[in-house]
Design an enzyme around this catalytic site. Structure first.
Site, mmCIF file in Angstrom:
data_model
loop_
_atom_site.group_PDB
_atom_site.id
_atom_site.type_symbol
_atom_site.label_atom_id
_atom_site.label_comp_id
_atom_site.label_asym_id
_atom_site.label_seq_id
_atom_site.Cartn_x
_atom_site.Cartn_y
_atom_site.Cartn_z
ATOM 1 N N ARG A 1 -4.624 13.430 0.710
ATOM 2 C CA ARG A 1 -4.447 12.601 1.919
ATOM 3 C C ARG A 1 -5.053 13.245 3.157
ATOM 4 O O ARG A 1 -4.528 13.088 4.263
ATOM 5 C CB ARG A 1 -2.965 12.316 2.183
ATOM 6 C CG ARG A 1 -2.300 11.459 1.135
ATOM 7 C CD ARG A 1 -2.407 9.985 1.484
ATOM 8 N NE ARG A 1 -1.949 9.189 0.351
ATOM 9 C CZ ARG A 1 -0.755 8.610 0.272
ATOM 10 N NH1 ARG A 1 0.074 8.709 1.263
ATOM 11 N NH2 ARG A 1 -0.435 7.915 -0.795
ATOM 12 N N ARG B 1 -2.886 9.705 8.564
ATOM 13 C CA ARG B 1 -2.314 9.413 9.892
ATOM 14 C C ARG B 1 -2.003 10.627 10.744
ATOM 15 O O ARG B 1 -1.764 10.493 11.933
ATOM 16 C CB ARG B 1 -1.038 8.566 9.717
ATOM 17 C CG ARG B 1 -1.354 7.114 9.419
ATOM 18 C CD ARG B 1 -0.120 6.362 8.977
ATOM 19 N NE ARG B 1 0.307 6.833 7.663
ATOM 20 C CZ ARG B 1 1.414 6.433 7.043
ATOM 21 N NH1 ARG B 1 2.219 5.570 7.619
ATOM 22 N NH2 ARG B 1 1.713 6.891 5.845
ATOM 23 N N ARG C 1 -8.515 3.416 12.037
ATOM 24 C CA ARG C 1 -7.653 2.429 11.379
ATOM 25 C C ARG C 1 -7.321 1.276 12.320
ATOM 26 O O ARG C 1 -7.306 0.117 11.918
ATOM 27 C CB ARG C 1 -6.373 3.097 10.900
ATOM 28 C CG ARG C 1 -5.718 2.279 9.820
ATOM 29 C CD ARG C 1 -4.358 2.773 9.488
ATOM 30 N NE ARG C 1 -3.466 1.637 9.591
ATOM 31 C CZ ARG C 1 -2.199 1.656 9.274
ATOM 32 N NH1 ARG C 1 -1.664 2.757 8.835
ATOM 33 N NH2 ARG C 1 -1.468 0.594 9.399
ATOM 34 N N ASP D 1 -7.362 3.327 -2.233
ATOM 35 C CA ASP D 1 -5.971 3.469 -2.660
ATOM 36 C C ASP D 1 -5.846 3.115 -4.129
ATOM 37 O O ASP D 1 -6.614 2.302 -4.639
ATOM 38 C CB ASP D 1 -5.043 2.574 -1.829
ATOM 39 C CG ASP D 1 -3.591 2.993 -2.009
ATOM 40 O OD1 ASP D 1 -3.181 3.976 -1.376
ATOM 41 O OD2 ASP D 1 -2.882 2.353 -2.818
ATOM 42 N N TYR E 1 4.065 0.268 -9.947
ATOM 43 C CA TYR E 1 3.947 -0.600 -8.755
ATOM 44 C C TYR E 1 3.755 -2.059 -9.152
ATOM 45 O O TYR E 1 4.291 -2.960 -8.518
ATOM 46 C CB TYR E 1 2.792 -0.130 -7.865
ATOM 47 C CG TYR E 1 3.071 1.192 -7.189
ATOM 48 C CD1 TYR E 1 3.786 1.244 -5.991
ATOM 49 C CD2 TYR E 1 2.654 2.397 -7.744
ATOM 50 C CE1 TYR E 1 4.059 2.453 -5.369
ATOM 51 C CE2 TYR E 1 2.925 3.606 -7.134
ATOM 52 C CZ TYR E 1 3.632 3.634 -5.953
ATOM 53 O OH TYR E 1 3.918 4.825 -5.345
HETATM 54 O O1 1CP Z 1 -7.308 11.258 1.656
HETATM 55 C C1 1CP Z 1 -7.018 10.903 0.498
HETATM 56 O O2 1CP Z 1 -6.226 11.533 -0.248
HETATM 57 C C2 1CP Z 1 -7.733 9.699 -0.093
HETATM 58 C C3 1CP Z 1 -7.133 8.417 -0.018
HETATM 59 C C4 1CP Z 1 -5.844 8.066 -0.763
HETATM 60 C C5 1CP Z 1 -5.398 8.412 -2.056
HETATM 61 C C6 1CP Z 1 -6.029 9.380 -3.021
HETATM 62 C C7 1CP Z 1 -4.906 7.175 -0.226
HETATM 63 C C8 1CP Z 1 -4.972 6.588 1.113
HETATM 64 N N1 1CP Z 1 -3.958 6.919 -1.189
HETATM 65 C C9 1CP Z 1 -4.228 7.665 -2.296
HETATM 66 C C10 1CP Z 1 -3.490 7.695 -3.569
HETATM 67 C C11 1CP Z 1 -2.197 6.998 -3.683
HETATM 68 N N2 1CP Z 1 -1.776 5.810 -3.135
HETATM 69 C C12 1CP Z 1 -1.154 7.451 -4.534
HETATM 70 C C13 1CP Z 1 -1.255 8.662 -5.429
HETATM 71 C C14 1CP Z 1 -1.049 9.927 -4.695
HETATM 72 C C15 1CP Z 1 0.325 10.142 -4.139
HETATM 73 O O3 1CP Z 1 1.279 10.269 -4.941
HETATM 74 O O4 1CP Z 1 0.429 10.211 -2.909
HETATM 75 C C16 1CP Z 1 -0.095 6.546 -4.433
HETATM 76 C C17 1CP Z 1 1.242 6.618 -5.152
HETATM 77 C C18 1CP Z 1 -0.494 5.509 -3.552
HETATM 78 C C19 1CP Z 1 0.275 4.300 -3.183
HETATM 79 C C20 1CP Z 1 0.485 4.241 -1.727
HETATM 80 N N3 1CP Z 1 -0.485 3.883 -0.833
HETATM 81 C C21 1CP Z 1 1.622 4.641 -1.010
HETATM 82 C C22 1CP Z 1 2.915 5.181 -1.605
HETATM 83 C C23 1CP Z 1 3.915 4.082 -1.631
HETATM 84 C C24 1CP Z 1 5.268 4.381 -2.233
HETATM 85 O O5 1CP Z 1 6.243 4.032 -1.556
HETATM 86 O O6 1CP Z 1 5.379 4.894 -3.362
HETATM 87 C C25 1CP Z 1 1.326 4.467 0.348
HETATM 88 C C26 1CP Z 1 2.227 4.703 1.531
HETATM 89 C C27 1CP Z 1 -0.028 4.017 0.434
HETATM 90 C C28 1CP Z 1 -0.834 3.762 1.655
HETATM 91 C C29 1CP Z 1 -1.878 4.780 1.942
HETATM 92 N N4 1CP Z 1 -2.885 5.127 1.063
HETATM 93 C C30 1CP Z 1 -3.737 6.033 1.678
HETATM 94 C C31 1CP Z 1 -3.233 6.267 3.004
HETATM 95 C C32 1CP Z 1 -3.874 7.170 4.036
HETATM 96 C C33 1CP Z 1 -2.072 5.490 3.156
HETATM 97 C C34 1CP Z 1 -1.236 5.348 4.405
HETATM 98 C C35 1CP Z 1 -1.624 4.046 4.982
HETATM 99 C C36 1CP Z 1 -1.797 3.968 6.441
HETATM 100 O O7 1CP Z 1 -2.795 4.386 7.023
HETATM 101 O O8 1CP Z 1 -0.877 3.384 7.008
#
Ligand code: 1CP
Length: 344
Positions: free
Chosen positions: A25, A29, A38, A75, A152
């Protein structure tokens, strides 16, 4: 043949004097420049599907910190969307999806060949990054592992214990197995297109692997990741794979061979000395500093970082966090971690 890129050298099995570093990540943010881009995109999914802006946020942490790898900004939930699930993000809460729990709902998903219509902008982001990244920076593509993506798709949102997915597995194994098979096939096609577009390494995120017990862990975490890795190796023998069965605990031992991946990423629930002895003996490891150090900083950050680098210095290691950096992290603490890894 040796390559210059430090990440690729570590993935080839080299123990480097200074481990290469990137951060899960890293585009996120906690960075003001990410929040600005964003806002310009409007919302999270619009950012994911806008190749210029997605490439821009991928590059931001590279410009600011000079990480050794960039990870494609996208994502794991884009694959369900490409298969036909509805997907939206509720501000302050997280993702929401239409659910798949019956054969009829499964039958409504699109065929795997159709996913590229939706995912084409992601491939374009990869092409832009392959052109624009500094020559020493490795480009990592990624996807969610089938079990995690399925949790999911079945629940329609993130869940603390993946209860709905476990319930479907118990109550309708045929639908559950068919859903995993469909995600597995889609993931092979998706990652193949990322590699064709210029991804040099791919990573599989099995964020919820830890909730699978006994034979289910092998059958639904390891086996689908092995299947994906094997299919990719048949087409792209030189593209390394990083697998992250998060929460695997003692089951990280043996994961390299079971999955066929060059690198196993580990979380922060296992100790570095145990990882060195039982996981790194089979290949490259990635990880695993507690991401809370990026919030709290101070001497503990430096001490823990040094100890981890030392404990894993006897074999191939890519320094990373044990899970993604959180929005409340201080960007200065990230710099401190990098300086400690690179400067001692
Ligand atoms: O910088 C990076 O790592 C690249 C981008 C990336 C990756 C590899 C994002 C952007 N998401 C992911 C993987 C991802 N997404 C995973 C696997 C890794 C982990 O366990 O963290 C998972 C489970 C998700 C699903 C997801 N997307 C969640 C989790 C939800 C939950 O409650 O279980 C969330 C909050 C997101 C949104 C997201 N994805 C990425 C970002 C930066 C964000 C935040 C969104 C924003 O800007 O508001």
């Amino acid at each position: 043949m040796t390559t210059q890129k430090t990440i690729l050298r570590a993935l080839a099995g080299e123990a480097l004097p200074t481990p290469p570093i990137w951060m899960m990540r890293q585009a996120g943010r906690y960075l003001p420049e990410y929040r600005a881009t964003r806002a310009q995109a409007g919302d999270f999914l619009s950012l994911c599907y806008n190749p210029d802006l997605a490439a821009e946020v991928t590059l931001q942490p590279i410009r600011r910190y000079g990480f050794d790898a960039a990870i494609l900004f996208a994502d794991i939930l884009l694959v369900p969307q490409a298969l036909g699930a509805d997907l939206w993000f509720v501000t302050g809460e997280g993702p929401r999806l239409s659910t798949i729990t019956t054969q009829a709902e499964l039958d409504q998903l699109k065929p795997v060949d159709a996913i590229h219509d939706t995912l084409a902008p992601v491939y374009e982001t990869v092409r832009i990054l392959a052109r624009e990244l500094p020559k020493e920076t490795t480009l990592i593509g990624f996807a969610g592992a089938p079990w995690t993506v399925a949790t999911y798709m079945i629940a329609g949102q993130g869940t603390p214990d993946q209860g709905p997915a476990h319930a479907l597995k118990a109550e309708n194994r045929a639908v559950f197995d068919a859903l995993l098979a469909r995600i597995t096939e889609a993931t092979i096609a998706y990652l193949s297109h990322q590699i064709d577009a210029g991804a040099e390494v791919v990573k599989l995120f099995d964020s919820w692997a830890g909730s699978l017990q006994d034979a289910d862990f092998q059958r639904y975490s390891i086996a689908p990741m092995q299947q994906i890795t094997q299919a990719l190796k048949a087409r792209y023998p030189d593209v390394p794979v990083i697998a992250f069965p998060r929460g695997a605990g003692l089951r990280y031992a043996g994961a390299h061979a079971a999955i066929g991946a060059e690198c196993i990423a580990v979380d922060d629930a296992v100790s570095s000395s145990w990882v060195a002895k039982h996981v790194q003996n089979s290949g490259c490891v990635q990880g695993h500093l507690k991401s809370s150090h990026m919030v709290t900083g101070g001497d503990a950050l430096v001490t823990e970082t040094r100890a981890m680098v030392q404990a894993l210095s006897g074999g191939p290691h890519i320094f990373n966090l044990g899970h993604g950096i959180t929005p409340d992290a201080d960007p200065d603490n990230v710099q401190r971690m990098i300086d400690t890894v690179r400067g001692g």
